[in-house]
Design a protein around this motif. Structure first.
Motif, PDB file in Angstrom:
ATOM      1  N   ASP A 240      -7.753   7.209  -0.221  1.00  0.00           N
ATOM      2  CA  ASP A 240      -8.434   5.932  -0.333  1.00  0.00           C
ATOM      3  C   ASP A 240      -8.204   5.119   0.941  1.00  0.00           C
ATOM      4  OD1 ASP A 240     -10.109   4.655  -1.927  1.00  0.00           O
ATOM      5  OD2 ASP A 240      -8.611   3.772  -3.271  1.00  0.00           O
ATOM      6  N   HIS A 241      -9.242   4.993   1.748  1.00  0.00           N
ATOM      7  CA  HIS A 241      -9.079   4.221   2.971  1.00  0.00           C
ATOM      8  C   HIS A 241      -8.937   2.751   2.639  1.00  0.00           C
ATOM      9  CE1 HIS A 241      -9.174   6.874   6.322  1.00  0.00           C
ATOM     10  NE2 HIS A 241     -10.127   7.579   5.758  1.00  0.00           N
ATOM     11  N   ALA A 242      -8.095   2.087   3.395  1.00  0.00           N
ATOM     12  CA  ALA A 242      -7.979   0.645   3.210  1.00  0.00           C
ATOM     13  C   ALA A 242      -9.355   0.050   3.477  1.00  0.00           C
ATOM     14  CB  ALA A 242      -6.954   0.093   4.178  1.00  0.00           C
ATOM     15  N   GLN A 243      -9.887  -0.654   2.506  1.00  0.00           N
ATOM     16  CA  GLN A 243     -11.241  -1.151   2.663  1.00  0.00           C
ATOM     17  C   GLN A 243     -11.271  -2.367   3.565  1.00  0.00           C
ATOM     18  OE1 GLN A 243     -12.640  -1.695  -1.304  1.00  0.00           O
ATOM     19  NE2 GLN A 243     -13.684   0.265  -1.273  1.00  0.00           N
ATOM     20  N   HIS A 244     -10.202  -3.125   3.520  1.00  0.00           N
ATOM     21  CA  HIS A 244     -10.216  -4.366   4.273  1.00  0.00           C
ATOM     22  C   HIS A 244      -9.256  -4.326   5.441  1.00  0.00           C
ATOM     23  CE1 HIS A 244     -12.910  -7.016   2.182  1.00  0.00           C
ATOM     24  NE2 HIS A 244     -12.554  -6.413   1.065  1.00  0.00           N
ATOM     25  N   ARG A 245      -9.636  -5.006   6.509  1.00  0.00           N
ATOM     26  CA  ARG A 245      -8.756  -5.201   7.657  1.00  0.00           C
ATOM     27  C   ARG A 245      -8.762  -6.685   7.965  1.00  0.00           C
ATOM     28  NH1 ARG A 245      -7.971  -0.310  10.541  1.00  0.00           N
ATOM     29  NH2 ARG A 245      -8.214  -1.164  12.624  1.00  0.00           N
ATOM     30  N   ILE A 246      -7.551  -7.237   8.088  1.00  0.00           N
ATOM     31  CA  ILE A 246      -7.415  -8.688   8.174  1.00  0.00           C
ATOM     32  C   ILE A 246      -6.868  -9.092   9.537  1.00  0.00           C
ATOM     33  CG2 ILE A 246      -6.073 -10.637   7.242  1.00  0.00           C
ATOM     34  CD1 ILE A 246      -6.465  -9.407   4.482  1.00  0.00           C
ATOM     35  N   LEU A 247      -7.416 -10.163  10.092  1.00  0.00           N
ATOM     36  CA  LEU A 247      -6.976 -10.683  11.382  1.00  0.00           C
ATOM     37  C   LEU A 247      -6.472 -12.114  11.209  1.00  0.00           C
ATOM     38  CD1 LEU A 247      -6.850 -10.387  14.485  1.00  0.00           C
ATOM     39  CD2 LEU A 247      -9.186 -11.250  14.577  1.00  0.00           C
ATOM     40  N   VAL A 248      -5.275 -12.397  11.737  1.00  0.00           N
ATOM     41  CA  VAL A 248      -4.717 -13.749  11.659  1.00  0.00           C
ATOM     42  C   VAL A 248      -4.645 -14.334  13.049  1.00  0.00           C
ATOM     43  CG1 VAL A 248      -2.856 -15.146  10.742  1.00  0.00           C
ATOM     44  CG2 VAL A 248      -3.132 -12.805   9.960  1.00  0.00           C
ATOM     45  N   HIS A 249      -5.084 -15.557  13.199  1.00  0.00           N
ATOM     46  CA  HIS A 249      -5.032 -16.215  14.493  1.00  0.00           C
ATOM     47  C   HIS A 249      -3.695 -16.934  14.641  1.00  0.00           C
ATOM     48  CE1 HIS A 249      -6.519 -19.561  17.319  1.00  0.00           C
ATOM     49  NE2 HIS A 249      -6.203 -18.496  18.019  1.00  0.00           N
ATOM     50  N   VAL A 250      -2.902 -16.504  15.621  1.00  0.00           N
ATOM     51  CA  VAL A 250      -1.567 -17.080  15.827  1.00  0.00           C
ATOM     52  C   VAL A 250      -1.599 -18.090  16.967  1.00  0.00           C
ATOM     53  CG1 VAL A 250       0.795 -16.553  16.554  1.00  0.00           C
ATOM     54  CG2 VAL A 250      -0.372 -15.063  14.930  1.00  0.00           C
ATOM     55  N   ALA A 257       3.039 -20.212  10.484  1.00  0.00           N
ATOM     56  CA  ALA A 257       3.922 -19.415   9.617  1.00  0.00           C
ATOM     57  C   ALA A 257       3.298 -19.272   8.234  1.00  0.00           C
ATOM     58  CB  ALA A 257       5.297 -20.055   9.526  1.00  0.00           C
ATOM     59  N   MET A 258       2.788 -20.394   7.732  1.00  0.00           N
ATOM     60  CA  MET A 258       2.145 -20.374   6.418  1.00  0.00           C
ATOM     61  C   MET A 258       0.913 -19.465   6.441  1.00  0.00           C
ATOM     62  SD  MET A 258      -0.025 -23.461   4.809  1.00  0.00           S
ATOM     63  CE  MET A 258      -1.269 -23.139   6.039  1.00  0.00           C
ATOM     64  N   LEU A 259       0.155 -19.585   7.517  1.00  0.00           N
ATOM     65  CA  LEU A 259      -1.063 -18.785   7.662  1.00  0.00           C
ATOM     66  C   LEU A 259      -0.734 -17.288   7.636  1.00  0.00           C
ATOM     67  CD1 LEU A 259      -4.130 -18.891   8.340  1.00  0.00           C
ATOM     68  CD2 LEU A 259      -3.483 -18.857  10.751  1.00  0.00           C
ATOM     69  N   ILE A 260       0.320 -16.914   8.363  1.00  0.00           N
ATOM     70  CA  ILE A 260       0.721 -15.501   8.406  1.00  0.00           C
ATOM     71  C   ILE A 260       1.153 -15.036   7.012  1.00  0.00           C
ATOM     72  CG2 ILE A 260       2.466 -13.905   9.301  1.00  0.00           C
ATOM     73  CD1 ILE A 260       2.440 -15.554  11.901  1.00  0.00           C
ATOM     74  N   ARG A 261       1.959 -15.875   6.352  1.00  0.00           N
ATOM     75  CA  ARG A 261       2.421 -15.499   5.014  1.00  0.00           C
ATOM     76  C   ARG A 261       1.251 -15.269   4.069  1.00  0.00           C
ATOM     77  NH1 ARG A 261       5.759 -20.099   5.231  1.00  0.00           N
ATOM     78  NH2 ARG A 261       7.684 -19.486   6.232  1.00  0.00           N
ATOM     79  N   ARG A 262       0.310 -16.216   4.097  1.00  0.00           N
ATOM     80  CA  ARG A 262      -0.821 -16.121   3.169  1.00  0.00           C
ATOM     81  C   ARG A 262      -1.646 -14.869   3.467  1.00  0.00           C
ATOM     82  NH1 ARG A 262      -3.099 -20.601   0.935  1.00  0.00           N
ATOM     83  NH2 ARG A 262      -1.033 -21.465   1.181  1.00  0.00           N
ATOM     84  N   ALA A 263      -1.921 -14.640   4.741  1.00  0.00           N
ATOM     85  CA  ALA A 263      -2.735 -13.481   5.111  1.00  0.00           C
ATOM     86  C   ALA A 263      -2.025 -12.197   4.714  1.00  0.00           C
ATOM     87  CB  ALA A 263      -3.006 -13.490   6.610  1.00  0.00           C
ATOM     88  N   LYS A 264      -0.706 -12.171   4.917  1.00  0.00           N
ATOM     89  CA  LYS A 264       0.060 -10.980   4.590  1.00  0.00           C
ATOM     90  C   LYS A 264       0.047 -10.745   3.082  1.00  0.00           C
ATOM     91  CE  LYS A 264       2.845  -7.556   5.125  1.00  0.00           C
ATOM     92  NZ  LYS A 264       2.183  -6.264   5.327  1.00  0.00           N
ATOM     93  N   ARG A 265       0.158 -11.833   2.340  1.00  0.00           N
ATOM     94  CA  ARG A 265       0.167 -11.706   0.885  1.00  0.00           C
ATOM     95  C   ARG A 265      -1.167 -11.149   0.400  1.00  0.00           C
ATOM     96  NH1 ARG A 265       3.049 -13.104  -3.429  1.00  0.00           N
ATOM     97  NH2 ARG A 265       2.037 -14.080  -5.221  1.00  0.00           N
ATOM     98  N   VAL A 266      -2.258 -11.698   0.949  1.00  0.00           N
ATOM     99  CA  VAL A 266      -3.575 -11.194   0.550  1.00  0.00           C
ATOM    100  C   VAL A 266      -3.729  -9.737   0.969  1.00  0.00           C
ATOM    101  CG1 VAL A 266      -6.056 -11.422   0.907  1.00  0.00           C
ATOM    102  CG2 VAL A 266      -4.674 -13.459   0.555  1.00  0.00           C
ATOM    103  N   SER A 267      -3.276  -9.397   2.177  1.00  0.00           N
ATOM    104  CA  SER A 267      -3.466  -8.005   2.598  1.00  0.00           C
ATOM    105  C   SER A 267      -2.598  -7.059   1.777  1.00  0.00           C
ATOM    106  CB  SER A 267      -3.239  -7.834   4.100  1.00  0.00           C
ATOM    107  OG  SER A 267      -1.949  -8.228   4.447  1.00  0.00           O
ATOM    108  N   ASP A 268      -1.412  -7.518   1.366  1.00  0.00           N
ATOM    109  CA  ASP A 268      -0.603  -6.685   0.465  1.00  0.00           C
ATOM    110  C   ASP A 268      -1.322  -6.474  -0.856  1.00  0.00           C
ATOM    111  OD1 ASP A 268       1.407  -6.338   2.235  1.00  0.00           O
ATOM    112  OD2 ASP A 268       2.817  -7.725   1.298  1.00  0.00           O
ATOM    113  N   PHE A 269      -1.896  -7.553  -1.361  1.00  0.00           N
ATOM    114  CA  PHE A 269      -2.570  -7.460  -2.648  1.00  0.00           C
ATOM    115  C   PHE A 269      -3.784  -6.542  -2.562  1.00  0.00           C
ATOM    116  CE2 PHE A 269      -1.270 -11.055  -5.659  1.00  0.00           C
ATOM    117  CZ  PHE A 269       0.050 -10.939  -5.278  1.00  0.00           C
TER     118      PHE A 269
END
Lengths: 377, 364
Positions: A240-250, A257-269
């Protein structure tokens, strides 16, 4: 079929986490009960680290178990005690009991964090039982701050918890926990009174508990999905290929920090891959004032700690470089922080969000917002 | 979270009234121990609480025990007063009359999901428990997630077992306290490959049941939190639950939005709501397209809300605030170029005013 079993046998030692939502719910007690049970079944169990907190029931539960003496460490003239990881490695038990998973070791210790010590035990084939509270999970840091007004400093990256073989939720109703506090079971009387005014307000406990239950449910779900994809891979079915790829602007913005956490949480989910990208005039950031340069460095480190892939790109026009990077890397979602300025001047100064939204109409763009100030009751 | 002054929604007013009513007619207190399988130790945990209460001098009574109990539970029962189940027409039921006559402060019922034998006042045991609560007795009971009526189909799908004795989820939700028993013991025994595979399969089943139990417990806790906030007049959303709001417009590409929203809602165990703002001068084509979009929303399992308001952006945001929405889903703006720059587009406006929520913009 046999291959899969062999794979299972070859994997490293098991990690089991007893997860709670506050001090005093009984994590250590449960862990020690299990250690006793293992011992009674003839397993070789040692206690690597145990924090008695002078709680009588818990101390009684530890009786009869073999303790590995703590290591004395001196730092700035003070004497400290840490888990003696080398001694446990030398002793090679089948199971080690290690209290307080998120603990930070005294500076100068071989490893900075206790979870890194535990990692070393697991690598050596020692099964580990450990305890932690939900507040220490990195991805929940902002939510916990919002619920409690307390910024938790000792955090554990989510991937460390996710590799555990079992996460058991140790539950107790807030009312029962407050009774324990009142009776002085958890802390001494004086400390209990202070605690009840802060962290242990009933509404805070209820909210934290809900957070813990949902996180535990999520952990279970995560494992079900993972097992299913491992099984599919083993059966030779298409992975099963990962369907989504997420980019965070640092950026240097403290919201990053909050932005990274949120993006990471969504990508984990979502089981997605996650990239963190800095766009600046020069890739060595030399043109920036020192505080900003340091802030960006911290944010990149933080992203790497959470297992995000990081890049720094050179350019003037952040929006087009972000979108261009996204197109080339088949990104499906771009995470940006909500612009800070309250009044927008759309004609003359379109914000980064507006610019990205205007040129990336083929992608999902997520504008992340803080959840507001901590709760007031 | 913003706590700005605004008119209360009917839903909020209703909740306030319910909170007041609850406070007025508060009867016995219900506490539930919820487990996800037999053998996780519900009975022990519950009866151990009975023992501790008794040792602290409380008037404690056990009104129901399981037909078979492990030795450690038997040891606890020896220290407790028990009114045994009564035999009626080949079945067993709680002896409600004797318990009411004895009037303990706290009554422990191990196993809430039993059908009563025919001919009794109530068909099921949880209804008997309701009588005890109505009489002002505090009840502590235990139940396995497999016996929740509304989850029956899901449980049957997971375990293949047909369940006939159930308790409605509303009864569980009405509990004042819920505690989850979630401690599967470590299995140190080395096994043969076949045994390992069987164990793996069983573990998979148990994991799914465990997830159901955790989510139900989280929902009960969420209600408890909301109740607390209502009773204290706090208009704030504090729960850990994600609430997704998908904004529907006649031109929106809703399929992608709902595909994504459904996955996120499932993974986060969140709530999914779809809203559109009613417009008076809508063309027949747009009306038809809207109907199709609502059908997509319904099949994704979203609750649908139709909002009224002159300013669609304001209507959406007011609604989102009142429901504690954490993520807002909208389509990319169709306007671009100089027009958008001059007048601003609705997406920009929404982003500007949606502090406290994430906004997810979708390709059209």
């Amino acid at each position: 079929v046999n291959d899969r079993v062999d794979m299972a046998e070859q994997r490293r030692a098991r990690l089991k986490i007893f997860m709670g939502y506050a001090a005093g719910v009984g994590k250590t007690y449960q862990m020690l009960s299990e250690a006793q049970e293992l011992r009674s079944k003839g397993c070789d169990v040692v206690v690597g680290y145990f924090e008695p907190h002078s709680r009588k029931d818990t101390i009684d539960k530890a009786s009869g178990l073999e303790f590995i003496p703590r290591k004395k460490v001196s730092y700035r003239g003070g004497a400290f005690e840490e888990m003696d990881t080398d001694a446990i490695l030398g002793r090679q038990p089948h199971f080690a009991v290690v209290d307080e998973f998120p603990h930070t070791n005294v500076p100068g210790s071989e490893r900075a964090k206790r979870w890194e010590d535990v990692q070393a035990l697991l690598d050596a084939g020692i099964n580990v039982l450990t305890t932690m509270n939900i507040q220490h999970l990195e991805s929940l840091n902002d939510q916990v701050w919002h619920l409690t007004g307390i910024r938790v400093r000792e955090t554990i990256p989510d991937w460390v918890v996710q590799q555990a073989d079992a996460v058991v939720m140790i539950d107790l109703t807030p009312r029962a926990l407050l009774h324990r506090l009142e009776r002085g079971v958890v802390y001494g009387r004086e400390k209990a009174e202070r605690a009840m005014q802060n962290f242990f307000r009933e509404s805070t406990l209820v909210a934290l508990r809900e957070l813990a239950l949902r996180q535990a449910a999520h952990e279970v779900e995560h494992r079900i999905v993972q097992d299913a994809s491992t099984a599919a891979a083993a059966d030779g079915r298409a992975k099963d290929h990962a369907q989504h790829r997420i980019l965070v602007h640092v950026t240097a913005d403290p919201q990053t920090a909050m932005l990274i956490r949120r993006a990471k949480r969504v990508s984990d989910f979502l089981g997605a891959e996650c990239f963190a990208l800095v766009v600046e005039k020069t890739t060595d950031l030399a043109h920036l004032p020192q505080p900003e340069r340091e802030a960006i460095g911290r944010h990149l480190n933080f992203a790497r700690n959470l297992h995000l892939e990081t890049r720094v790109l050179e350019g003037e026009d952040s929006a087009s470089i972000l979108v261009d990077f996204a197109r080339r890397n088949e990104i499906t979602q771009i995470f940006l922080a909500r612009p800070r300025v309250r009044k927008w001047l759309p004609l003359f100064y379109p914000s980064l969000v507006q610019k990205v939204a205007a040129i990336a109409k083929d992608m999902q763009i997520v504008i992340v917002s803080g959840r507001g100030n901590p709760a007031k009751y | 979270m913003p706590t700005e002054r605004r008119r209360k929604t009917p839903e909020e007013l209703l909740r306030e009234c319910q909170a007041e009513e609850r406070a007025a007619v508060k009867k016995g207190h219900l506490k539930i121990f919820l487990g996800y399988a037999s053998g996780v130790g519900k009975s022990f945990r519950m009866l151990d609480e009975a023992r501790r209460r008794r040792e602290r001098g409380q008037d404690v009574l056990v009104g129901a025990i399981q037909p078979q109990v492990p030795p450690e539970v038997e040891a606890l029962l020896r220290k407790l007063e028990v009114i045994p189940l009564k035999q009626v027409d080949g079945g067993l039921a709680i002896d409600v009359d004797s318990i009411l006559k004895r009037r303990p402060v706290v009554c422990f019922i191990d196993g809430l999901a039993y059908n009563n034998p025919p001919g009794l006042r109530h068909a099921t045991r949880w209804q008997d428990v309701q009588d005890l609560l109505d009489a002002g007795i505090k009840v502590v009971g235990s139940i396995n997630i497999q016996y929740i009526a509304e989850l029956r189909d899901q449980v049957q799908e997971i375990t293949g077992k047909k369940i006939t004795e159930t308790v409605p989820v509303a009864f569980i939700r009405s509990a004042d306290e819920i505690e989850i028993v979630d401690a599967p013991p470590e299995e140190p025994i080395e096994r043969t490959p076949q045994e390992q595979l069987d164990a793996k399969r069983r573990e998979h089943q148990l994991s799914k049941l465990r997830e159901l139990a955790l989510v139900l417990a989280a929902d009960v806790v969420d209600h408890e939190l909301q109740r607390y906030l209502d009773e204290h007049g706090i208009q704030q959303h504090l729960g850990a639950q994600e609430r997704l709001l998908v904004c529907i417009t006649p031109r929106a590409n809703v399929q992608d939005m709902f595909d994504s929203a459904r996955v996120i809602a499932e993974r986060f165990h969140g709530e999914l709501i779809a809203a559109y703002v009613n417009q008076t001068n809508i063309s027949p084509e747009d009306r038809e397209s809207l109907e199709q979009k609502l059908a997509v929303a319904r099949s994704a399992g979203a609750q649908i809300e139709i909002l009224e308001g002159e300013d669609p952006v304001a209507a959406i945001l007011d609604f989102a605030r009142s429901r504690g929405i954490t993520q807002l889903f909208i389509g990319h703006s169709q306007r671009s170029g100089i027009g958008a720059r001059l007048w601003g587009n609705p997406v920009d406006k929404l982003i500007e005013k949606s502090a406290g929520m994430d906004v997810r913009i979708f390709p059209q």
